[in-house]
Design an enzyme around this catalytic site. Structure first.
Site, mmCIF file in Angstrom:
data_model
loop_
_atom_site.group_PDB
_atom_site.id
_atom_site.type_symbol
_atom_site.label_atom_id
_atom_site.label_comp_id
_atom_site.label_asym_id
_atom_site.label_seq_id
_atom_site.Cartn_x
_atom_site.Cartn_y
_atom_site.Cartn_z
ATOM 1 N N SER A 73 -6.039 13.348 6.092
ATOM 2 C CA SER A 73 -7.443 13.023 5.900
ATOM 3 C C SER A 73 -7.942 13.815 4.700
ATOM 4 C CB SER A 73 -8.258 13.401 7.129
ATOM 5 O OG SER A 73 -8.563 14.770 7.094
ATOM 6 N N HIS A 97 -8.290 4.349 0.967
ATOM 7 C CA HIS A 97 -7.669 4.650 -0.335
ATOM 8 C C HIS A 97 -8.382 5.825 -1.017
ATOM 9 C CE1 HIS A 97 -6.007 0.292 -0.456
ATOM 10 N NE2 HIS A 97 -5.378 1.077 0.389
ATOM 11 N N HIS A 138 3.572 7.938 7.818
ATOM 12 C CA HIS A 138 2.929 7.689 6.519
ATOM 13 C C HIS A 138 1.627 8.440 6.351
ATOM 14 C CE1 HIS A 138 -0.068 5.246 8.476
ATOM 15 N NE2 HIS A 138 -0.512 4.721 7.371
ATOM 16 N N GLY A 139 1.045 8.920 7.431
ATOM 17 C CA GLY A 139 -0.241 9.618 7.301
ATOM 18 C C GLY A 139 -0.537 10.378 8.575
ATOM 19 N N CYS A 155 0.899 -1.146 0.000
ATOM 20 C CA CYS A 155 0.000 0.000 0.000
ATOM 21 C C CYS A 155 0.945 1.206 0.000
ATOM 22 C CB CYS A 155 -0.841 -0.039 1.270
ATOM 23 S SG CYS A 155 -2.056 1.247 1.321
ATOM 24 N N SER A 193 -2.559 17.115 2.710
ATOM 25 C CA SER A 193 -1.460 16.159 2.790
ATOM 26 C C SER A 193 -0.139 16.912 2.719
ATOM 27 C CB SER A 193 -1.567 15.173 1.621
ATOM 28 O OG SER A 193 -2.790 14.477 1.687
ATOM 29 N N HIS A 239 4.347 2.035 1.797
ATOM 30 C CA HIS A 239 4.335 2.103 3.263
ATOM 31 C C HIS A 239 3.870 0.838 3.981
ATOM 32 C CE1 HIS A 239 0.604 4.878 2.585
ATOM 33 N NE2 HIS A 239 0.186 3.671 2.705
ATOM 34 N N ASN A 240 3.815 -0.284 3.258
ATOM 35 C CA ASN A 240 3.609 -1.606 3.894
ATOM 36 C C ASN A 240 4.547 -2.582 3.208
ATOM 37 O OD1 ASN A 240 1.481 -0.652 5.432
ATOM 38 N ND2 ASN A 240 -0.087 -1.891 4.456
ATOM 39 N N GLU A 298 -6.830 12.126 -5.118
ATOM 40 C CA GLU A 298 -7.130 13.519 -4.776
ATOM 41 C C GLU A 298 -6.518 14.483 -5.773
ATOM 42 O OE1 GLU A 298 -7.582 14.011 -0.034
ATOM 43 O OE2 GLU A 298 -5.865 15.065 -0.863
#
Lengths: 481, 144
Positions: A380, A201, A404-405, A96, A385, A329-330, A204
């Site tokens: 979000s 997911h 990562h977020g 991901c 971001s 990021h995984n 944007e």
């Protein structure tokens, strides 16, 4: 458990706190974020610290939260000779990741066409439950894509010449062998190339406003070079193909644990010695999934470029839609790091954490090597971001890793109780964000209120020095699966 | 009551957890299948167009439930099929447990359905089956 502040932004749980811990666990955070840290993170990161062959410390990034197996935000490195590999340190959604595209379009040009653009993108990039990709592969062709990743896409005409070098690992991890993938996983992967998925997911359309550029020089190197520039961000992974590999190997590893005499508190921490047949087969299957995720984001990029060309009536050259970067990021990867003064090859697991290599690293493309690796952080859908850059300090403190977020704070069901999808849609549209969503319930579950404040989380990684903010991107269009 | 399920809002943050109850293991397996499906679509939207026979074998009841739910997720991705009727029987022999099911449902229609979240996988996180006062309970966390 004892949580000891050992430096600016770093808290440590010593090995004495849980039986079986081989190394300390460290949590990177800020004075305020650490207050709201859930107990599950502490429990899970100290479980990670018990795994055989772990090097130096088990780490959790500032956006960390309770997951399964490893916490989300977990980073741990293992000795490849006497350590393990754990699917629970990678997650079901292998690779991901997030990709950022720049454009030559500015907000003035985009604003009047946003609805048309979002409709076109919603058609071009299938998303949500039951969506099928627009590209159908037979098994032979799928296997080529699994082995070659983005290089397969380039051969099929899905890409521009500069794309591969702007992707982690060039979008093609060597050593992927489809023989280690079950027929079920292969079948599940056949029709999902080019699909977004659902959950968190997204795709944007964003704008970079001049007052949201924190480091203009690095921003320009990464292609963010004009006021109110439009960027495109996509967040997705290896879809059902990767999920099936995770499902298959979780069961294989359950048996392998008994065979190799390893025990853990959590079945999701199932692991096998890295050098064992099971460990090597999983690593190779994981690479197939990682390559499929890179290929997925590449095919989606191709579709996005086509949609932009249709809506804006411009050529590729005029649109200038270059990849800024694409981060996983995984994932688990063999990397060279200086560990306590010694150069070592180690197996770094990142689960909900991003590689953040500092300047000068040979793994970075030449165009970025003097600045450092672009780090893309998805916030979000309401708050925006960030683009950051990796640092030398990350190389020393976190095996070259960062957040990562934003990190969730509210469960999905709580978020749904607090906000209705249809109301959120209206609110976002009122705030100038054009939304297309496959699921209203899914939209509510991803509301901004379910996440930590991304500005605060980015401040935390900046303070501890493991990455440096370059720019913030604000959403003006959002597709949710 | 033969079977039921409820979602657990407080034990996972980014995923979905539920407890499925049944008077028998088969009824509990039916409840777990409905709970998993209801994450993805509204059950009432599913028309009974397709019938399928499914057989799954596993060493124990835990692995049987894990594989049963994983199979439903797999069929959803492979054939776009989603089910709302589950007629299940579970038998045990010296080699382990076997589930035989007749399931009814149809292909997902994104235009007609009220969609929820896709289920990526069934996890073993906090996974548990127990018998309480003659009723069977399973706790399951789904990766979203």
């Amino acid at each position: 458990m004892k949580l000891e502040k050992i430096g600016h932004g770093i808290w440590e749980i010593p090995v004495s706190e849980k039986q079986g811990m081989r190394v300390p666990a460290r949590i990177l955070s800020s004075d305020s974020l650490i207050q709201s840290l859930d107990q599950g993170v502490i429990n899970q990161i100290t479980n990670v610290a018990t795994l055989p062959g772990i090097v130096r410390h088990a780490l959790c990034m500032p956006d960390g939260h309770w997951g399964y197996g490893f916490p989300i935000g977990g980073v741990a490195a293992f000795d490849p000779d006497d350590g393990i590999i754990s699917p629970g340190g990678i997650g079901f959604d292998i690779n991901c990741g997030i990709r950022l595209l720049r454009t030559n379009i500015t907000l003035d040009e985009a604003a009047p066409k946003m609805k048309e653009l979002m409709d076109e993108l919603f058609k071009a990039v299938p998303c949500g439950v039951g969506s099928k990709g627009l590209i159908r592969l037979d098994e032979k062709e799928l296997k080529k894509a699994l082995v070659d990743g983005v290089d397969w896409c380039m051969n099929q005409g899905y890409g521009s010449p500069g794309d591969p070098e702007r992707i982690e690992e060039g979008g093609h991890i060597k050593g992927a062998n489809p023989d280690n993938v079950s027929p079920k996983a292969l079948k599940r992967g056949l029709q999902q190339l080019g699909t977004l998925g659902s959950g968190n997911h997204f795709l944007e359309i964003q704008v970079v406003k001049p007052n949201n550029v924190y480091d203009a020089e690095s921003a320009a190197v990464f292609g963010l070079d004009r006021p109110n520039q439009i960027t495109v961000m996509l967040h997705c992974g290896s879809r059902g193909f990767g999920h099936q590999i995770g499902t298959d190997y979780l069961q294989i590893f359950g048996k392998a644990m008994r065979k190799y005499g390893i025990s853990t508190d959590d079945r999701e921490l199932a692991c096998a010695p890295f050098t064992s047949p099971e460990g090597q087969e999983y690593f190779s299957a994981m690479k197939c999934a990682a390559n499929s995720a890179f290929a997925n984001r590449q095919v989606i990029t191709h579709r996005i470029r086509q949609a932009f060309a249709t809506v804006f009536g411009k050529s590729d050259n005029e649109l200038g839609m270059n990849v800024v970067y694409d981060v996983a990021h995984n994932i688990a990867k063999l990397e060279n790091h200086n560990v306590d003064g010694r150069d070592r090859k180690i197996l770094v697991h990142r689960k909900g954490a991003t590689r953040a290599f500092g300047p000068g690293q040979k793994e970075l493309p030449e165009i970025y090597r003097h600045v450092g690796q672009p780090v893309i952080v998805g916030g979000s859908m309401e708050t925006g971001s960030f683009l950051l850059v990796g640092t030398d300090r990350a190389m020393h403190e976190t095996f070259g890793s960062t957040l990562h977020g934003a990190g969730r704070t509210l469960s999905r069901s709580k978020a749904k109780k607090m906000v209705r999808g249809s109301e959120l849609l209206k609110k976002m549209q009122g705030n100038g964000i054009v939304v297309r969503a496959a699921s209203m319930a899914g939209l509510a579950e991803e509301a901004g209120l379910a996440y930590k404040n991304i500005v605060e989380v980015v401040e935390a990684v900046k303070d501890v020095g493991i990455s440096r903010p370059v720019a913030q991107m604000l959403p003006i269009g959002c597709i949710k699966g | 009551m033969g079977y039921s399920y409820k979602y657990l809002p407080d034990i996972v943050i980014a995923d979905v957890a539920f407890v499925a109850y049944g008077d028998t293991p088969a009824e509990m397996f039916r409840a777990a299948a409905l709970a998993t499906t209801a994450v993805m679509v509204k059950l009432e939207d599913i028309h009974l167009v397709v019938r399928r026979e499914m057989t799954i074998r596993a060493a124990n009841l835990e692995d049987l439930l894990y594989q049963w739910l994983s199979e439903l997720v797999y069929v959803k991705d492979l054939e776009n099929l989603i089910f709302s009727e589950f007629d299940i029987s579970i038998t045990r022999d010296k080699n382990g447990q076997q589930l035989t099911a007749t399931v009814g449902g149809e292909e997902i229609d994104p235009h007609r359905y009220e969609l929820g979240q896709d289920v990526k996988a069934v996890t073993y996180h906090l996974f548990e089956i127990k018998e309480v006062n003659g009723r069977y309970e399973a706790r399951v966390v789904l990766d979203i």
